[in-house]
Motif scaffolding. Structure first.
Motif, short mmCIF file in Angstrom:
data_model
loop_
_atom_site.label_atom_id
_atom_site.label_comp_id
_atom_site.label_asym_id
_atom_site.label_seq_id
_atom_site.Cartn_x
_atom_site.Cartn_y
_atom_site.Cartn_z
N ILE A 1 0.69 -1.15 0.20
CA ILE A 1 -0.04 0.05 -0.06
C ILE A 1 0.79 1.42 -0.22
N ASN B 1 1.47 3.89 -3.11
CA ASN B 1 0.51 4.90 -3.54
C ASN B 1 -0.36 5.35 -2.23
N ASP C 1 -4.05 4.36 -1.59
CA ASP C 1 -3.82 3.10 -1.01
C ASP C 1 -3.65 3.06 0.42
N GLU C 2 -2.75 4.02 0.78
CA GLU C 2 -2.72 4.10 2.12
C GLU C 2 -3.77 4.54 2.87
N GLU D 1 -6.92 4.58 1.79
CA GLU D 1 -8.05 3.27 1.93
C GLU D 1 -7.73 2.38 3.06
N TYR D 2 -6.47 2.07 3.30
CA TYR D 2 -6.07 1.20 4.27
C TYR D 2 -6.49 1.79 5.74
#
Lengths: 315, 87
Positions: free
Chosen positions: A67, A70, A73-74, A76-77
């Motif tokens: 993750i 990007n 993506d971080e 979203e995590y």
């Protein structure tokens, strides 16, 4: 990399290709098991008092893991774990030098239970971060040591030895701190306690933690390699307090810049109020760093914090 | 300023890691910074006798392994523990 653990909060700052956010699940599990602290709300999301996650954009994002390649993506995590998070991309998106921030809403339920909070934070909870690239090669060279790495991986561990100075990495780190003057960033007029821990990596690189007055820290991390040299300074030391008003954060900034003489730097400053003296002074530093041109100055009102972001390039 | 005694008052130090750590692959400068305030102050906790600092070092070592970091050394003061990590 560094970790600072207080009774009620942690600060984790990690370099390289570390996977910082992958500790979250286990961290909250251990905290629940060990301390009986459960921050899950009725929707299964975590609601601690406050969460910040930030980073400058990477120089080599493709080399990061999972993750961390990007920013989206971080985020979203993070949103899988935390309730009420929001993210910011700070600076120019078309340049490879912007800064990213994720922050959760403050859990105000906790504040209501804490009428003494203001009394317990007399120094206004401020954090200064300076991120520098393109270090002067002569300055960067101070953080290269080329000591030998020993091949003793199969020998018994010597962990947890108190009072043992037989450690080359720490000794060289100590020498680098002394030689570079990084132990003298703050005028410690008040003569508060001062604890230092530094390490010289091989083939190069340097990390140090300094704790002042038992509760404030400043930390430095340097990767001096030509082509992608980088240094960071982060501090929550209340400069006015330790210097008895003789020093301000502009002088701290100048001291740090003088050690590394970067081609480019960005600073971020968090404080509770824009009326904070350091906030005002830093906002107006353009005439005091004459070797540099201001490229960005952005102020964010983050609910209960004010954020100042500035980016400079050498003239 | 610092004195040489700072080399001898760690609350934890891993000499083996210190001697064998190679940072050749640590090419990326910018760090990731995570700050979590679990409570605004210690006085908000139900039981201030047990805090984050009550969690033993082995548990922190375990948490940090998930981050790909190892603990080089720790300095402890009355108010905080400062971990110096690999990478």
């Amino acid at each position: 990399s560094s970790l600072f653990v207080y009774d009620h909060k942690i600060t984790l700052k990690t370099c390289g290709t570390t996977t910082t956010l992958f500790c979250l699940e286990e961290l909250f599990k251990i905290i629940k098991d060990e301390l009986n602290w459960d921050f899950k709300n009725e929707n299964g999301k975590l609601e601690p008092f406050k969460v910040f996650y930030s980073r400058r954009c990477f120089m080599f994002p493709a080399k990061q893991h999972s993750i961390h390649k990007n920013w989206s993506d971080e985020i979203e995590y993070l949103n899988k774990f935390f309730a009420n998070g929001r993210s910011y991309l700070v600076g120019r998106n078309d340049k490879g030098n912007h800064w990213n921030l994720y922050v959760t809403d403050t859990n105000k339920m906790m504040i209501k239970e804490s009428p003494q909070e203001q009394e317990e934070q007399p120094y206004n909870d401020e954090t200064l971060e300076i991120l520098m690239t393109g270090l002067n090669p002569n300055c960067a060279q101070q953080f290269v040591c080329n000591r030998d790495v020993k091949d003793i991986k199969n020998e018994p561990s010597t962990n947890n030895n108190k009072g043992d100075a037989d450690d080359e990495g720490h000794l060289l780190g100590y020498n680098m701190t002394k030689k570079s003057g990084l132990d003298k960033i703050y005028n410690n007029v008040k003569d508060v306690s001062f604890h230092h821990d530094a390490f010289a990596f091989t083939p190069c690189g340097y990390s140090s933690n300094v704790v002042m007055d038992e509760e404030y820290y400043y930390t430095l991390h340097v990767t001096p390699e030509k082509g992608w040299s980088y240094a960071s300074f982060e501090s929550n030391v209340p400069v006015n307090h330790v210097s008895k008003g003789e020093q301000d954060n502009v002088q701290v900034l100048k001291h740090v810049l003088n050690v590394f003489q970067p081609k480019e730097f960005c600073l971020t400053f968090f404080s509770k109020e824009m009326s904070n003296e350091s906030f005002t002074k830093l906002m107006n530093i353009v005439k005091q760093v004459t070797s540099y041109q201001k490229k960005d100055r952005i102020i964010y009102d983050l609910e209960d914090y004010q954020l100042l972001y500035m980016r400079f390039e050498r003239s | 300023t610092i004195s040489i005694k700072e080399l001898t008052n760690h609350s934890y130090i891993d000499h083996q890691l210190s001697a064998t750590l190679d940072s050749t692959e640590a090419f990326e400068g910018p760090e990731k910074l995570l700050e979590i305030w679990f409570y605004p102050t210690i006085s908000n906790m139900k039981d201030p006798a047990k805090t984050l600092r009550s969690i033993n070092v082995e548990k922190w070592v375990h948490i940090l392994k998930l981050v790909q970091c190892e603990v080089l050394s720790i300095k402890s003061t009355k108010m905080m523990d400062a971990f110096l990590l690999s990478e």
